[in-house]
Motif scaffolding. Sequence first.
Motif: not given
Length: 467
Positions: A66, A111-113, A118, A120, A344, A386, A390
Amino acid sequence: MPRLPTRLRTDDAEARSGLDRVRAEFSVPAAFPAEAAEEAAAARPDLDGVPDLRDVEFFTIDPPDSMDLDQAMFLERTPPGYRVRYAIADVARFVRPGGALDAESRARGVTLYLPDAKAPLHPPELSEGAASLLPGRDRPAVVWTIDVDEAGGITAVDVRRALVRSRDRLDYAGAREDDPRIAPLGELGRVLLDAEAARGGVSLPLPEQEVVRGPDGWTLEFRGGLPAESWNAQISLLTGRAAARMMLDGGVGLLRTMPPAPAESVAALRRAATALGIDWPEGRRYGEVVRSLDPARSRHAAFLREAAGLMRGAGYTAFDGAVPEVAEHAAVAAPYAHVTAPIRRLADRYATEVCLALAADGAAPSWAREALPGLPEIMERALRRGGDVERACVDLVEALVLRDRVGETFEAMVVDVAGDGSGGRVQLKDPAVLARCAGPLPLGEPVTVRLEEADPARRRVRFALRG
């Protein structure tokens, strides 16, 4: 038959294509508009007159890779209890209200991972640079000072802006209680977990299924279970409870709320406990039952998956004047607010500004107060996207990892069943897959299942109970 690899190479063309489809399907934001990026690059926070707390030995605990570090902490024993200093990245110092960056962050929300990158909430110049609480760097922060007694009760709260410098960054595996910095965190973490139980709060000890990126590819893992993760979460929850109480007392703010589970849902969970042979005495709250279980045991894991269904209906509640009718978060068993992840999560910036104003006996800035009514809808939309992203990414990687193994059998445990007996969900032991399975499944029992389908294009994995 030899084991096939369960790691996806980062240059896998089908994986890249699948992730591109996820981005398109859910409108994942790409590059920041030029004006927003320029604002981020040019932002220079005014720190004149800001208290200097660089002598406090803050440290961070985050996953090892991170860079968007929202929080740093320093804890000490102050008999008869503890003092928590929790430094939160002061994102509002970098975002001009009404500017292009402000507008873009409101459009993104969170924030999308994704496995390969990502999207942000804020440009990397801020989220992984000037605003991030990286070690050895002077940073503007909002510092919460919270005194806690031996029973976990909050006895004093202060919040103010300050200049801080984190000393070190730790990860969850490396945060050990033989480290004098971590020892009070472990002690207080257990105190707060006990206090949560006494309030009737619920923390589900379920491992999270996630896609993990390594230097040469991606794998599926179930993450969780490390003590430092639960202790760290309790410090964030403590701060969120302090913020909510401050806003309720001040008559203005933004809460994270969740209604109690309906009686019929609790009754259904009790029936599941009976079916699984789990003891649930009359008068005992389901949160107490949850705390007695071990997610490594198949029947317990099945019950915990069922219990997760009670934690629905969470949302944001804005108010200015009258206290909202539903002010508590049922899983926290107390009023609660999001204020600890502004890098985030958009809502935290606004709730923090309200708390800073209330702590200083002043009025919240108009840009924050005027935005409160619209934030619940913005955050609901962002969090829904989000969650969808995921889940789609996990589904895709499951299908990619298993695409060459159709027809093989796997050991699994049944964690959910359909009411009509047509199937349910099984959790494989290896790889870390949680998927649909057809057949009359015995809830909470180990089973052998056969992979019937693994289709990356449809992001679909399907098993059947081996006859």
